[in-house]
Write a protein that holds these residues in place. Structure first.
Motif, PDB file in Angstrom:
ATOM      1  N   TYR A 232      48.828  29.905  38.522  1.00  0.00           N
ATOM      2  CA  TYR A 232      48.069  31.067  38.059  1.00  0.00           C
ATOM      3  C   TYR A 232      46.642  31.041  38.618  1.00  0.00           C
ATOM      4  N   PHE A 233      45.961  29.922  38.489  1.00  0.00           N
ATOM      5  CA  PHE A 233      44.574  29.855  38.941  1.00  0.00           C
ATOM      6  C   PHE A 233      44.463  29.876  40.467  1.00  0.00           C
ATOM      7  N   THR A 234      45.449  29.325  41.167  1.00  0.00           N
ATOM      8  CA  THR A 234      45.462  29.409  42.627  1.00  0.00           C
ATOM      9  C   THR A 234      45.630  30.858  43.061  1.00  0.00           C
ATOM     10  N   ASN A 235      46.579  31.550  42.439  1.00  0.00           N
ATOM     11  CA  ASN A 235      46.791  32.964  42.763  1.00  0.00           C
ATOM     12  C   ASN A 235      45.601  33.812  42.339  1.00  0.00           C
ATOM     13  N   LEU A 236      45.020  33.513  41.179  1.00  0.00           N
ATOM     14  CA  LEU A 236      43.854  34.258  40.720  1.00  0.00           C
ATOM     15  C   LEU A 236      42.690  34.063  41.694  1.00  0.00           C
ATOM     16  N   ASP A 237      42.488  32.822  42.144  1.00  0.00           N
ATOM     17  CA  ASP A 237      41.420  32.554  43.103  1.00  0.00           C
ATOM     18  C   ASP A 237      41.665  33.317  44.409  1.00  0.00           C
ATOM     19  N   SER A 238      42.896  33.332  44.900  1.00  0.00           N
ATOM     20  CA  SER A 238      43.233  34.087  46.118  1.00  0.00           C
ATOM     21  C   SER A 238      43.003  35.578  45.920  1.00  0.00           C
ATOM     22  N   TYR A 239      43.414  36.073  44.755  1.00  0.00           N
ATOM     23  CA  TYR A 239      43.244  37.496  44.456  1.00  0.00           C
ATOM     24  C   TYR A 239      41.753  37.862  44.402  1.00  0.00           C
ATOM     25  N   LEU A 240      40.956  37.072  43.713  1.00  0.00           N
ATOM     26  CA  LEU A 240      39.525  37.362  43.609  1.00  0.00           C
ATOM     27  C   LEU A 240      38.835  37.275  44.973  1.00  0.00           C
ATOM     28  N   THR A 241      39.236  36.322  45.793  1.00  0.00           N
ATOM     29  CA  THR A 241      38.685  36.223  47.144  1.00  0.00           C
ATOM     30  C   THR A 241      39.048  37.457  47.954  1.00  0.00           C
ATOM     31  N   PHE A 242      40.317  37.886  47.869  1.00  0.00           N
ATOM     32  CA  PHE A 242      40.759  39.089  48.573  1.00  0.00           C
ATOM     33  C   PHE A 242      39.956  40.316  48.116  1.00  0.00           C
ATOM     34  N   VAL A 243      39.797  40.488  46.820  1.00  0.00           N
ATOM     35  CA  VAL A 243      39.060  41.644  46.294  1.00  0.00           C
ATOM     36  C   VAL A 243      37.612  41.598  46.758  1.00  0.00           C
ATOM     37  N   ALA A 244      36.997  40.443  46.675  1.00  0.00           N
ATOM     38  CA  ALA A 244      35.591  40.331  47.074  1.00  0.00           C
ATOM     39  C   ALA A 244      35.401  40.608  48.559  1.00  0.00           C
ATOM     40  N   GLU A 245      36.277  40.075  49.408  1.00  0.00           N
ATOM     41  CA  GLU A 245      36.094  40.207  50.851  1.00  0.00           C
ATOM     42  C   GLU A 245      36.614  41.524  51.414  1.00  0.00           C
ATOM     43  N   ASN A 246      37.688  42.047  50.858  1.00  0.00           N
ATOM     44  CA  ASN A 246      38.345  43.200  51.464  1.00  0.00           C
ATOM     45  C   ASN A 246      38.174  44.506  50.704  1.00  0.00           C
ATOM     46  N   VAL A 247      37.897  44.435  49.436  1.00  0.00           N
ATOM     47  CA  VAL A 247      37.796  45.660  48.663  1.00  0.00           C
ATOM     48  C   VAL A 247      36.344  45.963  48.319  1.00  0.00           C
ATOM     49  N   MET A 248      35.683  45.046  47.668  1.00  0.00           N
ATOM     50  CA  MET A 248      34.335  45.323  47.161  1.00  0.00           C
ATOM     51  C   MET A 248      33.325  45.549  48.276  1.00  0.00           C
ATOM     52  N   GLU A 249      33.433  44.805  49.367  1.00  0.00           N
ATOM     53  CA  GLU A 249      32.476  44.976  50.461  1.00  0.00           C
ATOM     54  C   GLU A 249      32.649  46.317  51.161  1.00  0.00           C
ATOM     55  N   ARG A 250      33.830  46.899  51.063  1.00  0.00           N
ATOM     56  CA  ARG A 250      34.101  48.169  51.731  1.00  0.00           C
ATOM     57  C   ARG A 250      34.150  49.346  50.759  1.00  0.00           C
ATOM     58  N   ALA A 251      33.879  49.086  49.506  1.00  0.00           N
ATOM     59  CA  ALA A 251      33.967  50.150  48.493  1.00  0.00           C
ATOM     60  C   ALA A 251      32.847  51.159  48.700  1.00  0.00           C
ATOM     61  N   PRO A 252      33.142  52.462  48.561  1.00  0.00           N
ATOM     62  CA  PRO A 252      32.117  53.475  48.812  1.00  0.00           C
ATOM     63  C   PRO A 252      30.970  53.435  47.816  1.00  0.00           C
ATOM     64  N   PHE A 253      31.197  52.903  46.628  1.00  0.00           N
ATOM     65  CA  PHE A 253      30.115  52.861  45.655  1.00  0.00           C
ATOM     66  C   PHE A 253      29.125  51.739  45.924  1.00  0.00           C
ATOM     67  N   PHE A 254      29.368  50.932  46.957  1.00  0.00           N
ATOM     68  CA  PHE A 254      28.416  49.913  47.353  1.00  0.00           C
ATOM     69  C   PHE A 254      27.706  50.266  48.652  1.00  0.00           C
ATOM     70  N   LEU A 255      27.800  51.520  49.080  1.00  0.00           N
ATOM     71  CA  LEU A 255      27.116  51.955  50.292  1.00  0.00           C
ATOM     72  C   LEU A 255      25.617  52.038  50.059  1.00  0.00           C
ATOM     73  N   THR A 256      24.873  51.668  51.069  1.00  0.00           N
ATOM     74  CA  THR A 256      23.438  51.894  51.013  1.00  0.00           C
ATOM     75  C   THR A 256      23.176  53.373  51.298  1.00  0.00           C
ATOM     76  N   LYS A 257      21.988  53.832  51.019  1.00  0.00           N
ATOM     77  CA  LYS A 257      21.646  55.224  51.297  1.00  0.00           C
ATOM     78  C   LYS A 257      21.792  55.521  52.796  1.00  0.00           C
ATOM     79  N   ALA A 258      21.346  54.602  53.633  1.00  0.00           N
ATOM     80  CA  ALA A 258      21.447  54.804  55.085  1.00  0.00           C
ATOM     81  C   ALA A 258      22.910  54.912  55.514  1.00  0.00           C
ATOM     82  N   ASP A 259      23.789  54.062  54.949  1.00  0.00           N
ATOM     83  CA  ASP A 259      25.210  54.139  55.272  1.00  0.00           C
ATOM     84  C   ASP A 259      25.814  55.453  54.807  1.00  0.00           C
TER      85      ASP A 259
END
Length: 190
Positions: A18-45
């Motif tokens: 469970y914790f191995t999968n949770l760690d993989s899932y959180l890493t995936f979300v942080a690297e692939n989803v949150m960094e590319r999410a439109p609500f994290f765009l800067t004004k210039a972007d």
């Protein structure tokens, strides 16, 4: 009777998985989803994204004579519509302002009239138009005694009710014609 050692072994395996999968899932979300999410765009972007999404909107090129002002009218039917503007000049700077009209000749400057070094870099930004109504984008060359300015500009109105719409007021889409003046030019600075 319950095999406590077996149950603890199963629970240990489960929690490790469970914790191995949770760690993989959180890493995936942080690297692939949150960094590319439109609500994290800067004004210039966000500005660059909106302008690049509307690249089919024409660039207008106009020549503004010395001591003259070009006023580009626009109207929005929504509150909190967003105006994306981009402009550049050849050779010299230009003054720029955005006005909101409350009556025929009464206006408030949403963006005060000031000179921009648009001959050194493209000026690109956004401004929220707070109310439905009439606005004017102003390119002001009234400070120049002798020098005409060639301004290339694009205005995109992001209207919350109507979607993205290009403001095609004023100007000439033929970028090789330096003698064309669009909008409403005036020598009085109005």
């Amino acid at each position: 009777q319950i095999d406590v050692a077996g149950a603890l072994s199963i629970l240990a395996d489960f929690s490790s998985t469970y914790f191995t999968n949770l760690d993989s899932y959180l890493t995936f979300v942080a690297e692939n989803v949150m960094e590319r999410a439109p609500f994290f765009l800067t004004k210039a972007d966000a500005v660059a994204s909106t302008v690049s999404a509307s690249r089919d909107s024409p660039m207008h090129k106009v020549k503004i004579k010395s001591r003259e002002v070009l006023e580009v009218p626009l109207t929005t039917v929504s509150t909190n519509a967003e105006l994306v503007y981009e402009f550049a000049t050849k050779g010299n700077d230009i003054a720029f302002a955005i006005r909101q009209y409350t009556e025929e000749t009464v206006f408030t400057e949403l963006l005060p009239n000031q000179r921009y070094d648009s001959h050194k870099t493209n000026i690109m930004d956004t401004i929220v138009l707070p109310d439905a109504g009439r606005y004017t984008v102003v390119f002001d060359n009234s400070f120049s005694r002798w020098t005409s300015k060639t301004v290339t500009y694009r205005l995109v109105l992001v209207d919350t009710d109507a979607g993205i719409e290009s403001v095609n007021a004023g100007g000439d889409d033929d970028e090789d014609d330096d003698d064309e003046t669009g909008g409403s030019a005036s020598g009085s600075g109005v």
